[in-house]
Motif scaffolding. Structure first.
Motif, PDB file in Angstrom:
ATOM      1  N   GLY A 144       0.622  -1.458  -0.385  1.00  0.00           N
ATOM      2  CA  GLY A 144      -0.307   0.164  -0.179  1.00  0.00           C
ATOM      3  C   GLY A 144       0.943   2.054   0.078  1.00  0.00           C
ATOM      4  N   TYR A 145       2.040   1.134  -0.191  1.00  0.00           N
ATOM      5  CA  TYR A 145       2.996   2.473  -0.026  1.00  0.00           C
ATOM      6  C   TYR A 145       2.910   2.674  -1.851  1.00  0.00           C
ATOM      7  CZ  TYR A 145       4.941   1.193   4.211  1.00  0.00           C
ATOM      8  OH  TYR A 145       4.947   1.580   5.901  1.00  0.00           O
ATOM      9  N   LYS A 146       3.229   4.078  -1.863  1.00  0.00           N
ATOM     10  CA  LYS A 146       3.230   4.887  -2.725  1.00  0.00           C
ATOM     11  C   LYS A 146       5.159   4.888  -3.407  1.00  0.00           C
ATOM     12  CE  LYS A 146       0.299   8.267  -3.022  1.00  0.00           C
ATOM     13  NZ  LYS A 146       0.070  10.487  -3.097  1.00  0.00           N
ATOM     14  N   PRO A 147       5.571   4.075  -4.716  1.00  0.00           N
ATOM     15  CA  PRO A 147       6.981   4.127  -4.897  1.00  0.00           C
ATOM     16  C   PRO A 147       8.130   5.604  -4.204  1.00  0.00           C
ATOM     17  CG  PRO A 147       5.813   3.962  -6.471  1.00  0.00           C
ATOM     18  CD  PRO A 147       5.169   4.362  -5.592  1.00  0.00           C
ATOM     19  N   SER A 148       7.629   6.352  -3.878  1.00  0.00           N
ATOM     20  CA  SER A 148       8.308   7.393  -3.230  1.00  0.00           C
ATOM     21  C   SER A 148       8.647   7.575  -2.016  1.00  0.00           C
ATOM     22  CB  SER A 148       7.475   8.885  -3.870  1.00  0.00           C
ATOM     23  OG  SER A 148       6.435   8.573  -3.192  1.00  0.00           O
ATOM     24  N   VAL A 149       7.310   7.112  -1.053  1.00  0.00           N
ATOM     25  CA  VAL A 149       7.472   6.171  -0.163  1.00  0.00           C
ATOM     26  C   VAL A 149       8.595   5.174   0.790  1.00  0.00           C
ATOM     27  CG1 VAL A 149       6.344   5.133   2.255  1.00  0.00           C
ATOM     28  CG2 VAL A 149       4.933   6.962   0.624  1.00  0.00           C
ATOM     29  N   ILE A 150       8.441   4.150  -0.523  1.00  0.00           N
ATOM     30  CA  ILE A 150       9.454   2.852  -0.314  1.00  0.00           C
ATOM     31  C   ILE A 150      10.547   3.667  -0.639  1.00  0.00           C
ATOM     32  CG2 ILE A 150       9.913   0.852  -1.614  1.00  0.00           C
ATOM     33  CD1 ILE A 150       7.575   0.418  -1.553  1.00  0.00           C
ATOM     34  N   ARG A 151      11.325   4.930  -1.445  1.00  0.00           N
ATOM     35  CA  ARG A 151      12.699   5.297  -1.595  1.00  0.00           C
ATOM     36  C   ARG A 151      13.099   6.042  -0.867  1.00  0.00           C
ATOM     37  NH1 ARG A 151      10.129   5.360  -7.232  1.00  0.00           N
ATOM     38  NH2 ARG A 151       9.646   7.381  -6.356  1.00  0.00           N
ATOM     39  N   TYR A 152      11.537   6.070  -0.078  1.00  0.00           N
ATOM     40  CA  TYR A 152      12.174   7.580   0.844  1.00  0.00           C
ATOM     41  C   TYR A 152      12.793   6.279   2.198  1.00  0.00           C
ATOM     42  CZ  TYR A 152      11.621  10.414   5.517  1.00  0.00           C
ATOM     43  OH  TYR A 152      11.754  11.309   6.439  1.00  0.00           O
TER      44      TYR A 152
END
Length: 183
Positions: free
Chosen positions: A21-29
């Motif tokens: 449920g995470y956005k790609p930007s959140v996972i990169r962060y």
């Protein structure tokens, strides 16, 4: 699922985003924030093994329980992470698990004690910071108060000096007028 890496099942970035449920930007962060070691293929694209996937799920579970990123980072950095992760997964399934050949319930008392210790430590740090801030504010107020008292004292001296000058001028003018009218 994407394929396998060294005999491990791997997931694509898109799969992990959909499942967590995470956005790609959140996972990169989070990769930077929580020092996650996410492997990359020869083209530099991230792929996730079960370990990285479970770590992201574990982060999600801790967030849902109200933990801050700072607290989660401390839990992950602690050597107990692997056990916590297994317990968190079992808690979600609500079944007992075996950890180091010992049956552990989802609400393991040691984990609860560990978390309570960390929360007590955090609370203690907050109280200490609060006292330091109050102490600094008090020192600033005392300093400002002393400065204002000094200014008040200086103004009092100036007023006394001006009163003396006014009295002198009155006497001088009185003396001048009395000389004119006496003659």
């Amino acid at each position: 699922m994407w394929g396998d890496y060294m005999g491990l099942i791997t997931y694509t970035f898109k799969d992990v985003c959909e499942k967590t449920g995470y956005k790609p930007s959140v996972i990169r962060y989070y990769e930077k924030e929580f020092n996650l070691n996410i492997p990359r293929d020869v083209n530099g694209r991230r792929f996730f093994t079960q370990k990285e996937f479970e770590r992201l799920i574990f982060i999600r579970q801790l967030q849902q329980q109200g933990y801050t990123n700072g607290q989660i980072k401390k839990i992950i950095e602690d050597n107990r992470f692997e056990g916590l992760q297994e317990i968190a997964a079992a808690k979600e399934l609500n079944v007992p698990i075996e950890l180091n050949n010992t049956l552990v319930s989802p609400l393991n008392e040691n984990i609860i004690n560990f978390i309570n210790e960390k929360l007590t430590e955090i609370n203690s740090n907050i109280n200490e910071l609060s006292k330091n801030v109050s102490s600094k504010e008090r020192d600033i107020l005392i300093s400002e108060n002393m400065k204002l008292k000094m200014e008040l004292k200086q103004k009092s001296y100036e007023i006394i000096e001006l009163k003396e000058k006014l009295k002198y001028e009155k006497e001088r003018k009185k003396g001048f007028l009395s000389k004119i009218f006496k003659k």
